[in-house]
Design a protein around this motif. Structure first.
Motif, PDB file in Angstrom:
ATOM      1  N   ALA A 279      -8.333  -4.846   5.253  1.00 36.13           N
ATOM      2  CA  ALA A 279      -9.133  -3.738   5.780  1.00 36.13           C
ATOM      3  C   ALA A 279      -8.306  -2.459   5.843  1.00 36.13           C
ATOM      4  O   ALA A 279      -8.766  -1.374   5.478  1.00 36.13           O
ATOM      5  CB  ALA A 279      -9.676  -4.091   7.160  1.00 36.13           C
ATOM      6  N   ARG A 280      -7.041  -2.581   6.287  1.00 36.82           N
ATOM      7  CA  ARG A 280      -6.184  -1.401   6.368  1.00 36.82           C
ATOM      8  C   ARG A 280      -5.879  -0.843   4.980  1.00 36.82           C
ATOM      9  O   ARG A 280      -5.831   0.364   4.773  1.00 36.82           O
ATOM     10  CB  ARG A 280      -4.883  -1.761   7.103  1.00 36.82           C
TER      11      ARG A 280
ATOM     12  N   THR B  87     -17.983 -14.523   7.830  1.00 39.61           N
ATOM     13  CA  THR B  87     -17.518 -13.925   6.577  1.00 39.61           C
ATOM     14  C   THR B  87     -18.662 -13.279   5.815  1.00 39.61           C
ATOM     15  O   THR B  87     -18.566 -12.126   5.387  1.00 39.61           O
ATOM     16  CB  THR B  87     -16.838 -14.979   5.691  1.00 39.61           C
TER      17      THR B  87
ATOM     18  N   VAL C  57     -17.470  -9.764   5.332  1.00 38.72           N
ATOM     19  CA  VAL C  57     -16.661  -9.217   6.422  1.00 38.72           C
ATOM     20  C   VAL C  57     -15.203  -9.601   6.177  1.00 38.72           C
ATOM     21  O   VAL C  57     -14.878 -10.775   5.979  1.00 38.72           O
ATOM     22  CB  VAL C  57     -17.119  -9.757   7.783  1.00 38.72           C
TER      23      VAL C  57
ATOM     24  N   PRO D 177     -16.316 -13.156  15.258  1.00 37.85           N
ATOM     25  CA  PRO D 177     -15.091 -12.825  14.517  1.00 37.85           C
ATOM     26  C   PRO D 177     -14.839 -13.749  13.338  1.00 37.85           C
ATOM     27  O   PRO D 177     -14.089 -13.395  12.432  1.00 37.85           O
ATOM     28  CB  PRO D 177     -13.999 -12.963  15.583  1.00 37.85           C
TER      29      PRO D 177
ATOM     30  N   SER E 216     -11.041  -8.848   7.494  1.00 39.63           N
ATOM     31  CA  SER E 216     -10.237  -8.333   8.603  1.00 39.63           C
ATOM     32  C   SER E 216      -8.763  -8.296   8.220  1.00 39.63           C
ATOM     33  O   SER E 216      -8.334  -8.880   7.222  1.00 39.63           O
ATOM     34  CB  SER E 216     -10.412  -9.218   9.851  1.00 39.63           C
ATOM     35  N   GLY E 217      -7.988  -7.577   9.024  1.00 46.47           N
ATOM     36  CA  GLY E 217      -6.534  -7.579   8.873  1.00 46.47           C
ATOM     37  C   GLY E 217      -6.023  -6.593   7.852  1.00 46.47           C
ATOM     38  O   GLY E 217      -6.556  -5.494   7.679  1.00 46.47           O
TER      39      GLY E 217
ATOM     40  N   ASP F 123     -11.388   0.153  12.297  1.00 43.40           N
ATOM     41  CA  ASP F 123     -10.079  -0.367  12.713  1.00 43.40           C
ATOM     42  C   ASP F 123      -9.621  -1.447  11.735  1.00 43.40           C
ATOM     43  O   ASP F 123      -9.416  -1.154  10.576  1.00 43.40           O
ATOM     44  CB  ASP F 123     -10.138  -0.874  14.154  1.00 43.40           C
ATOM     45  N   GLU F 124      -9.499  -2.685  12.165  1.00 42.81           N
ATOM     46  CA  GLU F 124      -9.011  -3.748  11.281  1.00 42.81           C
ATOM     47  C   GLU F 124     -10.132  -4.671  10.796  1.00 42.81           C
ATOM     48  O   GLU F 124      -9.866  -5.761  10.290  1.00 42.81           O
ATOM     49  CB  GLU F 124      -7.931  -4.572  11.987  1.00 42.81           C
ATOM     50  N   ARG F 125     -11.326  -4.210  10.941  1.00 39.46           N
ATOM     51  CA  ARG F 125     -12.451  -5.007  10.456  1.00 39.46           C
ATOM     52  C   ARG F 125     -13.218  -4.194   9.416  1.00 39.46           C
ATOM     53  O   ARG F 125     -13.476  -3.007   9.601  1.00 39.46           O
ATOM     54  CB  ARG F 125     -13.365  -5.390  11.622  1.00 39.46           C
TER      55      ARG F 125
END
Length: 428
Positions: free
Chosen positions: A138-139, A10, A132, A7, A134-135, A105-107
């Motif tokens: 990504a949305r 990057t 990469v 997770p 996230s959060g 999803d969020e990734r």
């Protein structure tokens, strides 16, 4: 084998395995944007089409050129279209898209798609081509690509239907993609080596034997009999050798006797030092040697210019001397009995008129017997062709020639490494 990692990662490598891992990890939303997809990735996406818990949006380019460049596989397009149509989903298209991203999803993975015509791609984590994220970011990207709520999508506003896909298939059938491994091999050859031809034109004076007309027969001078026996030929001394100052590698000059044989020996020396002869194909030069080769070629051409000046001067002097000797030989007979074409214009020609007409007659014959064209040195470089790069006889012969000439194994490995590192993908 490159995977997406933990997770906190990057930077990543966007291999097929990495993309598939992210596609399979989606639980609620899956957005895929790319110029095109490989068959492995398209198959993984097709498997998610029947999952009603996941919102799936796919945006691709519709230009056949993306498949010629190797951004994806033609078969992958039909595989994905069939699966999405069967599940009530539609492909979208965005002309000219040259970035790749997958939101699960969020990734999100944002990556640089690899044109396999040009490079093979990498699975080495030290050579990342993806980030990469996230959060919220990504949305936000997922909404911009697929729409959501009151926010319309920013890309993929047109559908990619069966007619579009048939058009792509037709164009690719008419002009199919190259084999990517061979195309890359050519590129590597072109960046490391190429064919070279070194030509020298008009090196020797053109000499012909010309029949003498009846009004120029009856040679008495023993000095001319050896050169004129019912035919006229150019004097042999016009081809040298000539004593000239030759430029050396260190910039100094040195006296040398130069003729066409010397010039050919110098050319052969240049070819031996800088090029590799591959029978039935030609000579090959390493790109790294071209600068030194051009410098030596410049010196060679300057020496040819010196030879050319000496040969031109000798040719001019020899022709004038030969012409003078011929006039002295034939003038008494012409004065005693001028040819008809002289008396036609001059019924009672003077000595000067007879001499002038004889000189004109001899000038025409001498021009026909010999001519001096400017010497030219020409070098021609040509790229390695597909046929040569795909010919084991050529590659093996070039390798063996280089090895015998002492080229280090490390240099040979650079020249041929792409054959090992850029094999075409299998199982697609």
């Amino acid at each position: 084998m490159a995977t997406l990692g933990g997770p906190n990662q990057t930077f990543a490598v966007a291999s097929d395995e990495c993309l598939i891992e992210l596609i399979r990890s989606a639980r609620n939303q899956l957005v895929v944007v790319a110029p095109a997809l490989t068959t492995h990735v398209a198959t993984a996406l097709a498997d998610r089409c029947g999952d009603e818990t996941v919102s799936l949006n796919v945006v691709l380019d519709a230009d056949p050129e993306v498949y010629r460049l190797g951004y994806g596989d033609q078969a992958a397009l039909e595989t994905l279209r069939v699966a999405m149509t069967a599940n009530g989903l539609a492909l979208a298209r965005q002309a000219g898209i040259r970035i790749g991203l997958i939101v699960a999803d969020e990734r999100m993975l944002v990556y640089s798609p690899v044109p396999r015509l040009i490079e093979a791609g990498s699975e080495n984590q030290d050579k990342p081509n993806a980030v990469v994220i996230s959060g919220n970011a990504a949305r936000q990207v997922a909404t911009a690509a697929a729409g959501g709520g009151k926010s319309p999508s920013e890309i993929g506003l047109e559908g990619l239907g069966p007619d579009d896909i048939r058009k792509i298939e037709t164009e690719l059938s008419n002009a199919p993609p190259q084999q990517f491994d061979i195309a890359r091999a050519i590129r590597v050859f072109s960046s490391q080596a190429e064919f070279v031809e070194l030509e020298i034109e008009n090196l020797r004076v053109t000499v012909r034997r010309v029949p003498l007309p009846s009004d120029l027969m009856g040679i008495r001078s023993e000095g001319l009999i050896s050169r004129i026996n019912s035919t006229l030929s150019a004097p042999p001394e016009v081809n040298g050798p000539f004593d000239i100052e030759v430029e050396q590698a260190d910039g100094t000059t040195k006296a040398a006797k130069v003729d066409s044989r010397w010039v050919n020996e110098q050319r052969a020396s240049l070819e031996r030092e800088f090029t590799f002869l591959v029978p039935r194909h030609g000579r090959v030069i390493l790109i790294r040697d071209k600068e030194r080769f051009q410098a030596e070629l410049g010196r060679f051409e300057r020496n040819i210019d010196r030879y050319k000046a000496a040969a031109s001067a000798a040719f001019g002097k020899s022709r004038q001397d030969f012409r003078k000797a011929l006039i002295e030989e034939f003038l008494p007979a012409w004065e005693a009995s001028p040819p008809d074409y002289v008396t036609r214009y001059y019924p009672h020609p003077s000595k000067e008129q007879v001499r002038d007409r004889l000189g004109e007659r001899l000038d025409g014959l001498l021009e026909e017997a010999s001519s001096f064209q400017p010497i030219r040195c020409r070098v021609l470089y040509k790229g390695i062709t597909w046929a040569s790069a795909n010919d084991p006889e050529f590659t093996n012969s070039l390798t063996e020639t280089m090895r015998k000439r002492g080229v280090p194994r490390a240099e040979l490995a650079k020249l041929f490494s792409e054959f090992d590192a850029a094999k075409g993908q299998t199982g697609q």
